[in-house]
Design a protein around this motif. Structure first.
Motif, PDB file in Angstrom:
ATOM      1  N   SER A 111       0.837  -1.206   0.000  1.00 35.15           N
ATOM      2  CA  SER A 111       0.000   0.000   0.000  1.00 35.15           C
ATOM      3  C   SER A 111       0.868   1.251   0.000  1.00 35.15           C
ATOM      4  CB  SER A 111      -0.927   0.003   1.211  1.00 35.15           C
ATOM      5  OG  SER A 111      -0.164   0.124   2.367  1.00 35.15           O
ATOM      6  N   PHE A 123       0.870  18.984 -17.699  1.00 31.98           N
ATOM      7  CA  PHE A 123      -0.012  20.087 -18.083  1.00 31.98           C
ATOM      8  C   PHE A 123       0.726  21.412 -18.086  1.00 31.98           C
ATOM      9  CE2 PHE A 123      -3.418  17.088 -17.240  1.00 31.98           C
ATOM     10  CZ  PHE A 123      -4.065  17.244 -18.440  1.00 31.98           C
ATOM     11  N   GLY A 182      -7.327  21.041 -19.376  1.00 36.06           N
ATOM     12  CA  GLY A 182      -5.915  21.156 -18.992  1.00 36.06           C
ATOM     13  C   GLY A 182      -5.710  22.197 -17.905  1.00 36.06           C
ATOM     14  N   PRO A 183      -6.101  23.449 -18.151  1.00 34.51           N
ATOM     15  CA  PRO A 183      -5.918  24.477 -17.124  1.00 34.51           C
ATOM     16  C   PRO A 183      -6.596  24.137 -15.800  1.00 34.51           C
ATOM     17  CG  PRO A 183      -6.466  25.499 -19.217  1.00 34.51           C
ATOM     18  CD  PRO A 183      -6.565  24.018 -19.434  1.00 34.51           C
ATOM     19  N   LEU A 230      -7.320  21.051 -14.549  1.00 36.97           N
ATOM     20  CA  LEU A 230      -6.579  19.983 -13.875  1.00 36.97           C
ATOM     21  C   LEU A 230      -5.305  20.532 -13.255  1.00 36.97           C
ATOM     22  CD1 LEU A 230      -6.868  16.881 -16.223  1.00 36.97           C
ATOM     23  CD2 LEU A 230      -7.866  17.211 -13.982  1.00 36.97           C
ATOM     24  N   LEU A 231      -4.631  21.382 -14.000  1.00 32.93           N
ATOM     25  CA  LEU A 231      -3.380  21.956 -13.507  1.00 32.93           C
ATOM     26  C   LEU A 231      -3.620  22.760 -12.220  1.00 32.93           C
ATOM     27  CD1 LEU A 231      -0.400  22.742 -13.881  1.00 32.93           C
ATOM     28  CD2 LEU A 231      -1.174  24.625 -15.305  1.00 32.93           C
ATOM     29  N   ILE A 243      -2.740  19.180  -4.043  1.00 30.63           N
ATOM     30  CA  ILE A 243      -1.472  18.660  -3.523  1.00 30.63           C
ATOM     31  C   ILE A 243      -0.899  19.613  -2.472  1.00 30.63           C
ATOM     32  CG2 ILE A 243       0.918  18.117  -4.130  1.00 30.63           C
ATOM     33  CD1 ILE A 243      -0.217  17.082  -6.834  1.00 30.63           C
ATOM     34  N   PHE A 303       6.989  27.444 -18.629  1.00 30.76           N
ATOM     35  CA  PHE A 303       6.752  26.921 -17.291  1.00 30.76           C
ATOM     36  C   PHE A 303       6.771  28.022 -16.231  1.00 30.76           C
ATOM     37  CE2 PHE A 303       8.095  25.195 -13.280  1.00 30.76           C
ATOM     38  CZ  PHE A 303       7.263  24.112 -13.137  1.00 30.76           C
ATOM     39  N   PHE A 336       3.718  29.351 -13.906  1.00 33.54           N
ATOM     40  CA  PHE A 336       3.909  29.176 -12.462  1.00 33.54           C
ATOM     41  C   PHE A 336       3.583  30.469 -11.707  1.00 33.54           C
ATOM     42  CE2 PHE A 336       6.653  29.313  -8.702  1.00 33.54           C
ATOM     43  CZ  PHE A 336       6.223  28.168  -8.055  1.00 33.54           C
ATOM     44  N   MET A 390       0.033  31.079 -11.472  1.00 30.40           N
ATOM     45  CA  MET A 390      -0.695  30.112 -10.641  1.00 30.40           C
ATOM     46  C   MET A 390      -0.622  30.430  -9.157  1.00 30.40           C
ATOM     47  SD  MET A 390       0.152  26.464 -12.318  1.00 30.40           S
ATOM     48  CE  MET A 390      -0.122  25.590 -10.798  1.00 30.40           C
ATOM     49  N   LYS A 438       3.084   6.227  11.827  1.00 28.78           N
ATOM     50  CA  LYS A 438       2.862   4.967  11.155  1.00 28.78           C
ATOM     51  C   LYS A 438       1.588   4.321  11.687  1.00 28.78           C
ATOM     52  CE  LYS A 438       5.331   0.839   9.760  1.00 28.78           C
ATOM     53  NZ  LYS A 438       6.544   0.060   9.998  1.00 28.78           N
ATOM     54  N   ARG A 452      -2.086   5.733   9.997  1.00 27.37           N
ATOM     55  CA  ARG A 452      -2.712   4.739   9.125  1.00 27.37           C
ATOM     56  C   ARG A 452      -4.159   4.498   9.505  1.00 27.37           C
ATOM     57  NH1 ARG A 452      -0.340  -0.093   6.029  1.00 27.37           N
ATOM     58  NH2 ARG A 452      -2.530  -0.584   5.835  1.00 27.37           N
ATOM     59  N   LEU A 476      -6.495   7.332   8.632  1.00 28.16           N
ATOM     60  CA  LEU A 476      -6.613   7.701   7.219  1.00 28.16           C
ATOM     61  C   LEU A 476      -8.020   7.523   6.636  1.00 28.16           C
ATOM     62  CD1 LEU A 476      -3.367   6.606   5.340  1.00 28.16           C
ATOM     63  CD2 LEU A 476      -4.354   8.870   5.505  1.00 28.16           C
ATOM     64  N   ILE A 531      -7.135  -1.089   0.728  1.00 33.28           N
ATOM     65  CA  ILE A 531      -5.676  -1.142   0.793  1.00 33.28           C
ATOM     66  C   ILE A 531      -5.204  -0.637   2.151  1.00 33.28           C
ATOM     67  CG2 ILE A 531      -3.548  -0.215  -0.183  1.00 33.28           C
ATOM     68  CD1 ILE A 531      -5.064  -0.005  -2.860  1.00 33.28           C
ATOM     69  N   VAL A 532      -5.793   0.446   2.589  1.00 34.92           N
ATOM     70  CA  VAL A 532      -5.354   1.054   3.839  1.00 34.92           C
ATOM     71  C   VAL A 532      -5.777   0.202   5.034  1.00 34.92           C
ATOM     72  CG1 VAL A 532      -5.625   3.062   5.331  1.00 34.92           C
ATOM     73  CG2 VAL A 532      -5.398   3.357   2.879  1.00 34.92           C
ATOM     74  N   PRO A 576      -6.973  -3.438   5.856  1.00 38.27           N
ATOM     75  CA  PRO A 576      -7.184  -4.792   5.325  1.00 38.27           C
ATOM     76  C   PRO A 576      -8.457  -5.442   5.871  1.00 38.27           C
ATOM     77  CG  PRO A 576      -4.990  -4.523   6.263  1.00 38.27           C
ATOM     78  CD  PRO A 576      -5.777  -3.333   6.658  1.00 38.27           C
TER      79      PRO A 576
END
Lengths: 542, 316
Positions: free
Chosen positions: A8, A26, B96-97, B99-100, B107, B176, B180, B183, B231, B235, B238, B308-309, B311
């Motif tokens: 994972s 992008f 595109g714009p 998503l960017l 993130i 770029f 940037f 943005m 850890k 987990r 999450l 996944i996280v 089981p």
């Protein structure tokens, strides 16, 4: 357990990696190159608020698109002041009997690919517009022609306009059903119908024309500038057409930058744009007037225009013309102009502003007189318990604010008002359904005085339900009278009739703020013929 | 697992169908129609009638819907009513714009929110905790348009450090670095909002887990505190966080309507507003379809990531 954990973790890592890769892809994809430019080439930026919808010269009802198209496509003539026509693609549009018209093209005119612009292109374009399958906004402009209906269309199955023919390589002749005022033809066809390249579009089916890539990225054009790129809602980029038949443009690169209205002044100040497009598509707000006047690098002027804001009465629910007049007496239009437009507005009662030669100057605008309004309402037996349904479109801040003043004014004379705001498509639907008592709406019509779309019964914007036989009759006469002096008399009669019947009142005509950088030695927005001499627009050399 | 995914995809088909039927009829119920925005003020009534006929707006609704669906099965989203451009190319240009912008914002927001949330949970009632919860409260409650205009005023107008809007500088150097710079402000605004929301979930979820017996056991075994927190505890904390991420993903596609408008970012959000204003049915249908697909896909992904996280979660 340990195994799953590792797996994972790995997946999470991959996910993060994947996401960052996506954003990188992008970023690079959106970067691209800005095109080559040599040193010494001049570049001009024009600030505009409304984004153009497409570049289809025969199917763009939005002013922004029409403005953007004029850099690339030439009309036959251009109007540089009221009813004064100058040659462009055509040397002249003439008639001897007001019914047979001859267009003489400039023999030097060439498409950007080097081919001559000929009479065949013109005939091709007219026939295409008249084809019932073609989507077009200029159909009405051709409607006086022989064989065409009110929408400017041929009967189904026909593809050629009778009476339209090429006389020689550069001369076209067409016939109208009845004699028509030559100024009407010069304005509605001469300055509004744009010729398309036959050799590029001849194989496109008329019903697929509007969806053809040419209309989104025109590659063969007739004007001083050639299309380079349209980045949606950001900018339109052009490059000069160095072989332009009226002279090589002095500015190499031309951009129309699209931005919200408040940014115009900031960008004028910083020199990022050299002018605003003004006239409804790039307006500086009146709050910014003092700021922009103080800018040391910009010349500012305030210009009249032919656009006007109206208040329509529903003549089906407010039947008495005296009541409608009383409402006008109750409204303080001067206050609207002073408070909301900083005094930069014109007050007229009818649809013609002082720029229009058809304005009957003997009609004095109805003054603000709340006491008289109250008396008139009482005399007319107005029911003060009735709530007036006041419908206001959103999208124009000044108009929204004016609605507040109007509502207050009406309340002051004892009329109960309920204001509701809607977006524009909803206003259209409410208007058509007659679902209002009073409604605000603005127009920018042609200079030609025919306003059947607003005043004639069944007209597109006659939400008032206005239907007075005398009016209908005069409108018809005015439209079919070829003599300009007699036309003026007819429209004077109409303006007096409208004053009496009061189906709709003009609230104000907002003046336009035009700001042009001092670096511009020639060029800038004007009430008429802004783009007449684009090739001569110039900037100071750095 | 594989079977489960297939089953979920098969269930998604009737859901999508339902969504398109619903949106199609709702959109058409809105007052006004594309022709109202499409004709010029001097247009004759005949011209308007003709334009409606040409655009197929006179057909009964179910015929119009059938036509749209038929086109869709051929991979064709139709032509925009207002620009007459293929809707597919309109969307690709905008995707595109968006998503960017949204990808970067998400993130950045998570990179801020997750460590901050953990920190604030482990040091509950400390000054850092109060600061974090205070800021997250502000981030959630300040409207984006206000934050955006404020940022433009300070960083673009007054300090003249960053551009006021758009995605590239015109005529100048592009690439770029330029994108940037454009943005920074919109990402800052969006990330503030998303992070503000996220921090609160991470914090409360962590606090919940940190009090559990097995963590005391882990500490009693002599494990380092850092490992215990990042850890073992993270987990288990999450699951609710993944749910929030799953709800954020559709934003990637939907675009940030307000922020894109404020910063003139040429993304899907801006297109949505314009399409509503012009009653551009075909563009709106396509935007809705994409949004619906994004929601379904991210829900599915969320469920898969759960297993996944944790089981203990198994799908038959």
């Amino acid at each position: 357990m340990d195994y799953i954990q590792k797996k994972s973790k790995k997946m999470m890592k991959q996910l993060v990696l994947f996401l960052s890769l996506i954003s990188l892809v992008f970023l690079t994809a959106c970067g691209g190159s800005g095109g080559s430019s040599n040193k010494g080439d001049k570049t001009m930026y024009i600030g505009m608020v409304n984004p153009p919808a497409s570049f289809n010269p025969i199917n763009s009802s939005d002013i922004a698109a029409q403005y953007a198209e004029r850099f690339m496509f030439d009309s036959f003539l251009d109007m540089t002041s009221a009813l004064e026509f100058k040659p462009k693609l055509a040397d002249s549009i003439d008639t001897t009997d007001n019914q047979t018209y001859t267009i003489k093209l400039n023999p030097k005119a060439k498409w950007s690919d080097g081919q001559s612009i000929t009479a065949d292109d013109v005939v091709f374009t007219f026939n295409l517009i008249a084809n019932p399958k073609t989507e077009t906004h200029v159909g009405g402009n051709l409607s006086p022609l022989q064989g065409l209906d009110g929408a400017g269309k041929l009967p189904a199955g026909q593809t050629t306009i009778p009476g339209l023919k090429t006389v020689d390589e550069h001369t076209v002749e067409f016939k109208t059903q009845k004699p028509v005022d030559p100024n009407y033809v010069k304005e509605m066809i001469g300055t509004k119908v744009i010729t398309l390249p036959e050799h590029v579009l001849k194989d496109v089916a008329p019903d697929k024309l509007a969806e053809d890539p040419f209309m989104i990225k025109p590659n063969v054009t007739s004007g001083p500038y050639k299309f380079v790129k349209y980045s949606k809602n950001q900018y339109v980029q052009y490059v000069s057409n160095d072989k332009y038949y009226l002279g090589k443009p002095k500015i190499k690169n031309m951009y129309i930058k699209i931005m919200p209205a408040p940014n115009l002044v900031a960008q004028l100040q910083s020199g990022e744009i050299q002018m605003n497009a003004s006239f409804g598509i790039g307006d500086i707000t009146f709050q910014d007037l003092d700021t922009v006047k103080k800018l040391s690098n910009v010349n500012t002027s305030v210009e009249k225009q032919i656009g006007f804001q109206t208040m329509q009465f529903n003549t089906k629910t407010i039947k008495d013309a005296k009541v409608r007049q009383a409402f006008v007496y109750a409204i303080n239009r001067q206050q609207i102009v002073d408070k909301l437009l900083k005094g930069q507005g014109e007050i007229v009662d009818g649809p013609y502003t002082s720029l229009n030669p058809y304005l009957d100057k003997s009609i004095k605008p109805i003054p603000y007189d709340p006491n008289k309004a109250k008396q008139m309402l009482k005399d007319a037996g107005f029911d003060f318990n009735k709530t007036i349904n006041f419908v206001v479109p959103i999208g124009n801040k000044i108009r929204e604010d004016s609605a507040n003043i109007i509502a207050e004014n009406l309340k002051a004379v004892g009329v109960k008002v309920k204001t509701t705001t809607y977006d524009f498509p909803t206003i259209m639907q409410k208007g058509k359904a007659g679902d209002f008592d009073i409604l605000l709406i603005g127009f920018t019509m042609n200079l030609d005085p025919d306003l059947s779309s607003l005043y004639a019964p069944g007209g597109t914007y006659n939400f008032m339900g206005y239907d007075n036989p005398e009016n209908t009759d005069l409108l018809k006469q005015g439209k079919s009278e070829p003599d300009a002096t007699k036309r003026k008399e007819i429209y004077n009669k109409l303006q007096n009739l409208w004053e009496k019947d009061m189906p709709v009142i003009t609230l104000y005509s907002m003046k336009e703020i035009v700001a042009v950088s001092k670096n511009v030695t020639h060029g800038g927005p004007k009430p008429f013929g802004t783009q007449y001499d684009l090739q001569d627009w110039d900037l100071k050399s750095k | 697992m594989f079977q489960y995914i297939i089953r979920r995809i098969l269930i998604a088909i009737p859901v999508l169908f339902g969504v398109t039927v619903f949106t199609f009829f709702v959109i058409n119920m809105a007052p006004g129609n594309p022709v109202d925005m499409y004709v010029n003020p001097s247009a004759t009534p005949q011209q308007i009638a003709l334009a409606k006929e040409q655009l197929g707006l006179n057909d009964p609704l179910w015929v119009q819907y059938g036509h749209w669906l038929g086109q869709l099965f051929q991979g064709n989203l139709g032509f925009s009513y207002s620009t007459r451009e293929p809707v597919t190319s309109m969307l690709i240009e905008r995707l595109g714009p968006t998503l960017l912008l949204m990808g970067t914002s998400l993130i950045v927001a998570y990179l801020i929110a997750i460590p901050l949330g953990i920190l604030s949970a482990t040091r509950q009632y400390s000054w850092i905790d109060y600061l974090t919860t205070g800021f997250s409260f502000l981030g959630v409650s300040i409207p984006h348009f206000f934050l955006g205009l404020g940022a433009i005023y300070i960083f673009a107008s007054k300090l003249e450090l960053l551009p006021t809007g758009g995605m590239n500088t015109l005529g100048g150097t592009t690439g770029f670095g330029d994108t940037f710079f454009h943005m920074i402000l919109p990402v800052l605004v969006l990330a503030t909002g998303i992070a503000g929301n996220m921090v609160r979930y991470v914090r409360s979820s962590m606090i919940d887990v940190l009090g559990k017996d097995y963590l005391r056991t882990a500490r009693a075994k002599g494990l380092r505190n850092f490992i215990v927190t990042n850890k073992h505890a993270l987990r288990n904390a999450l699951i609710p966080i993944i749910t929030i991420i799953g709800m954020d993903i559709p934003l990637l596609i939907g675009g940030a309507v307000v922020t894109e408008q404020v910063f003139q970012w040429p993304g899907l959000g801006q297109l949505t507003i314009q399409s509503i204003g012009s009653r551009d049915y075909s563009a709106l249908m396509a935007l809705n379809l994409i949004a619906a697909i994004a929601v379904l896909v991210s829900n599915l992904l969320t469920d898969v990531v759960y297993s996944i996280v944790d089981p203990r979660i198994k799908y038959e």
